[in-house]
Design an enzyme around this catalytic site. Structure first.
Site, mmCIF file in Angstrom:
data_model
loop_
_atom_site.group_PDB
_atom_site.id
_atom_site.type_symbol
_atom_site.label_atom_id
_atom_site.label_comp_id
_atom_site.label_asym_id
_atom_site.label_seq_id
_atom_site.Cartn_x
_atom_site.Cartn_y
_atom_site.Cartn_z
ATOM 1 N N LEU A 127 -47.624 -4.606 5.087
ATOM 2 C CA LEU A 127 -48.716 -3.678 4.815
ATOM 3 C C LEU A 127 -49.575 -3.427 6.042
ATOM 4 C CD1 LEU A 127 -49.893 -4.790 1.244
ATOM 5 C CD2 LEU A 127 -48.635 -2.713 1.872
ATOM 6 N N ALA A 187 -48.634 -3.761 9.428
ATOM 7 C CA ALA A 187 -47.955 -3.163 10.584
ATOM 8 C C ALA A 187 -46.803 -2.255 10.172
ATOM 9 C CB ALA A 187 -47.446 -4.260 11.521
ATOM 10 N N GLY A 188 -46.034 -2.674 9.173
ATOM 11 C CA GLY A 188 -44.900 -1.870 8.737
ATOM 12 C C GLY A 188 -45.316 -0.542 8.135
ATOM 13 N N GLU A 199 -31.101 1.008 4.214
ATOM 14 C CA GLU A 199 -30.031 0.073 3.832
ATOM 15 C C GLU A 199 -30.705 -0.984 2.982
ATOM 16 O OE1 GLU A 199 -28.150 -3.149 3.586
ATOM 17 O OE2 GLU A 199 -28.050 -3.283 5.783
ATOM 18 N N CYS A 245 -27.028 -8.483 2.312
ATOM 19 C CA CYS A 245 -27.186 -7.401 1.331
ATOM 20 C C CYS A 245 -25.895 -7.150 0.559
ATOM 21 C CB CYS A 245 -27.623 -6.121 2.035
ATOM 22 S SG CYS A 245 -29.239 -6.236 2.842
#
Length: 515
Positions: free
Chosen positions: A231, A233-234, A272, A311
């Site tokens: 929250l 930096a991203g 992704e 993943c």
């Protein structure tokens, strides 16, 4: 050696920062911006603990929007010149990066293991060699890429040029910090873009070791790395109107937010995301007791690779009911032979989960599986090792249940396999596709016609056939359904980081005649 028979001592690489170690981390890492190490604007840092022993070994910058802006400033200063750099020069720089990484492979591998917890044998044999090869692959791709020319008529020609997007944002996950970083950096740089990259807060250190290693090879500002929380930096990076693209690898819920930010700014996005990959075993795999059967058993046990933090983890095993008991007996034996130990010991086959949060999540799903009535065939508990009691370890676990259980439908991201049976090809396909996700799948059979039918019928972006967890640079990778948008790897990835310029040129001196 079984999990229960581990010995406390290990013979392998020395812990970072101790005598004989191949890598020493800084006590604190600033952001890498404009070719310099820049302290966070607000002066805040956060602790980073190694999953190996649970102890803090470094700190990373706790960046905010102000730091992201500084990185974007540097990227925008660098982007025009980098985009005009010849493809030969860009290619040569990528090749130099690959060579530098290869010359320091052990250092990077140990850094990755200490930051992430995975066994050093995987970072040495898979993560780093693949990362190196990706740089070399895209160095070749950009040299070979050609534009297009269409002759409209005798005096009109349409020229098509590949141009970089400019400044792009990239957010990478914690399960393969270096490899996933390279997956995104290599095509973006090859295509002529400047990058602002945010690592996962769980693994902020190894990518900084890489930047220390290759900083002198890149023009200032072409790659900028800003650490911090999602929250803080991203989000400022992903929602910035100053980026021309955002690429993200991570969980599906976060991907939805990223896509919303991109929509607000009308920029392209590559996502992704999560997966719940089926791994299907038909009865003919047991027609012979041969190398193929041995390979198939290993293919099922691939759920434990990288501690299941992949993943595309083959977390659902679908086994034809006529061979279930015999096949599962071999698979359980193979799982129980997995060596859990110190991740820096080259003999260790399964290491630590990447964070205490991930450890807790996995342990909660072990409880969920039991509560749902699934049968524990092996594992099912936290792994303990003398001297590493505070490390984040889980014994590889196999449940037997049915496809409607939560452990079959929800991404656990740990060494947990949910196994079920099927009667025939039609049921196998139905079960395989009964999921929100569609990132990967595995298929094992000696019947190549059936392999083709099933491979085309499975709703997944990649279907491994008689193999699993193979990630070559020149094979496209990406998801169907809620597993993502766009593709990674392959030369088509250049298209995701470029835009097409069409010059429609008339060489005729004559007017069109409308006015």
């Amino acid at each position: 050696m079984t999990v229960a028979e581990q010995q406390p001592q290990h013979q392998g690489y020395a812990n970072p920062g101790t005598p004989g170690s191949v890598v020493t981390f800084k006590k604190r890492y600033d952001n890498f911006i404009g070719g310099q190490w820049v302290p966070p604007v607000k002066g805040q840092y956060f602790d980073n603990a190694s999953p190996v022993d649970g102890k803090v070994f470094t700190q990373a910058a706790r960046s905010t929007a102000e730091d992201v802006e500084l990185a974007l400033d540097a990227a925008h200063r660098a982007a025009p010149a980098w985009g005009r750099t010849s493809v030969t020069e860009r290619s040569n720089i990528l090749l130099k990066i690959a060579d530098r990484m290869e010359q320091n492979l052990e250092m990077l591998a140990v850094a990755e293991t200490w930051d992430n917890g995975k066994p050093v044998r995987e970072t040495l044999a898979a993560d780093l060699p693949l990362a190196i090869d990706h740089f070399r692959y895209f160095a070749g791709c950009i040299r070979a890429q050609e534009g297009g020319l269409s002759q409209i008529d005798d005096s009109t020609v349409a020229y098509h040029f590949h141009e970089p997007l400019g400044v792009v944002g990239q957010i990478i996950p914690w399960n393969f910090p270096l490899l996933m970083g390279v997956w995104k950096l290599a095509p973006a740089l090859a295509a002529g873009n400047a990058v602002v990259l945010k690592p996962a807060e769980q693994t902020p250190a190894s990518i900084m070791v890489l930047m220390e290693l290759i900083a002198d090879l890149l023009p200032e500002g072409v790659v900028n790395v800003v650490n911090g929380f999602g929250l803080e930096a991203g989000k400022p990076l992903a929602s910035s109107p100053r980026i021309a693209k955002i690429a993200f690898t991570g969980e599906t819920n976060t991907g939805r937010l990223i896509m919303g930010y991109a929509a607000d700014n009308l920029i392209p996005v590559t996502l992704e995301l999560g997966g719940k990959s089926p791994n299907i075993f038909f009865d003919d795999v047991m027609m012979e007791d041969d190398a193929f059967l041995d390979k198939a058993v290993e293919g099922m046990v691939m759920f434990a690779l990288n501690q299941g933090e992949v993943c595309t983890c083959p977390s659902r095993a679908l086994i034809q009911e006529s061979i279930y008991d015999r096949f599962m007996e071999r698979a359980v034996q193979r799982v129980e032979a997995i060596t859990m130990g110190h991740p820096l010991d080259p003999g260790t086959m399964i290491g630590a989960q990447a964070s205490t949060e991930q450890l807790d999540k996995i342990l909660s799903y072990l409880d969920i599986g039991r509560a749902e009535g699934a049968e524990v065939l092996t594992g099912g508990e936290r792994g303990q090792r003398e001297g590493l009691e505070e490390g984040f370890y889980v014994k590889p676990t196999i449940f037997k249940g049915h496809n409607k259980m939560r452990i079959f439908q929800e991404e656990i991201f740990g060494p947990v396999l949910a196994a079920a049976t099927f009667k025939d090809e039609a049921e196998a396909l139905e079960l395989a596709n009964d999921t929100l996700y569609g990132l990967g799948a595995g298929l094992w059979t000696r019947d190549i016609s059936r392999a083709y039918r099933m491979g085309r019928g499975i709703q997944a972006g990649r279907v491994w056939t008689n193999c699993y967890h193979v990630y070559p640079a020149h094979a496209a990778f990406g998801g169907y359904k809620q597993s993502g948008i766009g593709r990674e790897n392959h030369r088509m990835m250049l298209d995701h980081y470029q835009q097409t310029k069409n010059l429609l040129v008339s060489y005729s001196p004559n007017k069109m005649g409308f006015f």
